[in-house]
Design an enzyme around this catalytic site. Structure first.
Site, PDB file in Angstrom:
ATOM      1  N   SER A  69       2.180  -5.332   6.689  1.00 29.86           N
ATOM      2  CA  SER A  69       1.822  -5.014   5.309  1.00 29.86           C
ATOM      3  C   SER A  69       2.959  -5.390   4.361  1.00 29.86           C
ATOM      4  CB  SER A  69       1.534  -3.515   5.169  1.00 29.86           C
ATOM      5  OG  SER A  69       0.464  -3.142   5.989  1.00 29.86           O
ATOM      6  N   ASP A  76      -3.902 -19.257  12.085  1.00 31.88           N
ATOM      7  CA  ASP A  76      -2.781 -19.892  12.767  1.00 31.88           C
ATOM      8  C   ASP A  76      -2.801 -19.553  14.262  1.00 31.88           C
ATOM      9  OD1 ASP A  76       0.076 -20.297  13.707  1.00 31.88           O
ATOM     10  OD2 ASP A  76       0.243 -20.977  11.626  1.00 31.88           O
ATOM     11  N   HIS A 120       0.851  -1.192   0.000  1.00 33.16           N
ATOM     12  CA  HIS A 120       0.000   0.000   0.000  1.00 33.16           C
ATOM     13  C   HIS A 120       0.883   1.237   0.000  1.00 33.16           C
ATOM     14  CE1 HIS A 120       0.826   1.032   4.200  1.00 33.16           C
ATOM     15  NE2 HIS A 120       0.621  -0.234   4.520  1.00 33.16           N
TER      16      HIS A 120
END
Length: 429
Positions: free
Chosen positions: A377, A362, A235
């Site tokens: 990210s 998980d 991003h």
């Protein structure tokens, strides 16, 4: 009247019949056959949902071939395009355009990286008041400079760092400054700013807070071994004050170390606590900051320690709802693989963010971070041995889930054109 009623009744029955056809499995299997199909050379794609009596015929067998016990597996032979006809018995049902692209392999990342960016010009992040003999004023605000503007020139001299602005003010004294600023999608504006003298220190001021660099952390997504090009973050990097994307002049990335985790919970997105020394040796440069992340070239190859070889990529029509893995660092510099589930993959014909919705499953990662946290990210998402995208955002009200972007769009921003051979052939024809 009776004939009209009969006609309407028959029409409704036929309409209901046509609608119900879509719910019959054999008909549904034909309806979901794509109009276009893209595969990479040396790979195959199976149309497993087709009825056994379906037949596939290829116009150019040099491009793709059909194999498998039911004859429904399309195998790439050579880059190019061809047409495929899907038939039921001897009746043609659908025509599919098939495109074979050159094979591409990316080395997956997952490493925690520090990011240092230098912006184009200097960024205006706020106003301040100059204490003059006539009262407090902001010359910059009076001149029409806006927060978020990027000052690129003063008196026809290029501005690259804050020291350049200081020198320009000193040289001008009480004379007006001619500014060139970038505003709103790189629109250039010419402004005249009259510096004012601070009555306390007798220095001229322009009444603006400015910044010429930014730093942060993120995660490496991939690099392409042949070119050294990489993609990370997934991003855009925005200025913390203006919330506007930073226009990158240059920058660099370094290895960073995760020292702690601020665990995420509902309404509070967590974050990785990571750091890197100021004199850390760069591992690559940064030349682009886009909605799909940062991009540049590495100085040398990287290894995440668990996946050393390049992996193929999956285009968005190959991504399936179901199990996948992400690679990321939650302690030190060690990259680990964690289980996630792809909840949704959005079909995107043009580049767009938020193409994937994923959920962390998980137990170890949930216990350590609460799910997706800031700094994660760019973590590559891998499904069925292929890189499908990168983690981009967390859901604020559900930190176990978040968005991802498709890998195809990151490749495009990195300057890795997977369609270039096809474009060249089209131009030559």
């Amino acid at each position: 009247m009776k004939s009209e009623v009969v006609r309407r009744t028959i029409g409704l029955v036929l309409l209901g019949f046509l609608i119900s056809l879509g719910f019959f499995k054999p008909v549904h299997n034909y309806l979901v056959i794509p109009h276009h199909m893209t595969i990479f050379s040396h790979q195959a794609s199976a149309l497993s949902s087709l009825p056994s009596h379906t037949h596939l015929s290829i116009k150019d067998p040099k491009v793709v071939s059909v194999s498998g016990s039911a004859g429904h597996t399309v195998s790439a032979q050579h880059t190019g395009t061809t047409a495929m006809t899907v038939s039921s018995g001897h009746i043609p049902i659908k025509k599919v355009d098939v495109r074979v692209l050159p094979d591409i392999r990316l080395v997956p990342g997952g490493e925690s990286i520090g990011i240092k960016l230098n912006s184009v010009g200097v960024l205006v992040v706020g106003y301040h008041l100059v204490d003059t003999e006539q009262g407090e004023k902001s010359p910059g605000e009076t001149a029409g400079v806006k927060v978020g503007d990027i000052i690129t020139k003063i008196n026809d001299k290029n501005i690259e760092k804050m020291a350049d602005v200081k020198n320009a003010i000193t040289d001008a004294g009480d004379k007006p400054l001619k500014l060139v600023v970038l505003r709103d999608d790189n629109v250039k504006k010419k402004l005249t700013l009259q510096p004012l003298k601070d009555k306390n220190d007798q220095h001229y001021r322009i009444g603006l807070y400015i910044r010429d660099s930014a730093a942060g952390i993120g995660t490496m997504t991939f690099y392409e071994p042949k070119s050294g090009k990489y993609g990370a973050l997934g991003h855009v990097i925005s200025d913390i004050d203006t919330k506007e994307p930073i226009h990158v002049y240059n920058g660099e990335i370094v290895r960073s170390t995760v020292s702690a985790i601020d665990k995420g919970k509902d309404g509070h997105p967590g974050e990785k606590i990571a750091s890197f020394p100021a004199n850390e040796k760069p591992i690559g440069n940064v030349n682009k900051n886009t909605p799909f992340g940062i991009f540049g070239k590495l100085n040398h190859g990287l290894s995440n320690g668990i996946m050393k070889k390049g992996l193929p990529i999956a285009l968005e029509d190959e991504v399936k709802e179901g199990p996948a893995k992400i690679l990321t660092v939650v302690d030190g510099k060690k990259v680990q693989a964690f289980d996630v589930t792809v909840l949704n993959s959005v079909k995107q014909d043009i580049p767009a963010t938020k193409g994937l919705v994923i959920k962390v499953t998980d137990p170890e990662l949930l216990n350590k971070t609460g799910g997706i946290v800031q700094g994660m990210s760019g973590s590559p998402i891998i499904q069925n041995g292929k890189i499908i995208g990168a983690v981009t955002h967390v859901f604020v009200n559900d930190p176990t889930s978040g968005y991802g972007c498709h890998i195809e769009w990151m490749l495009k921003e990195a300057g890795i054109d997977i369609y270039k051979d096809q474009a060249k052939k089209k131009e030559a024809s």
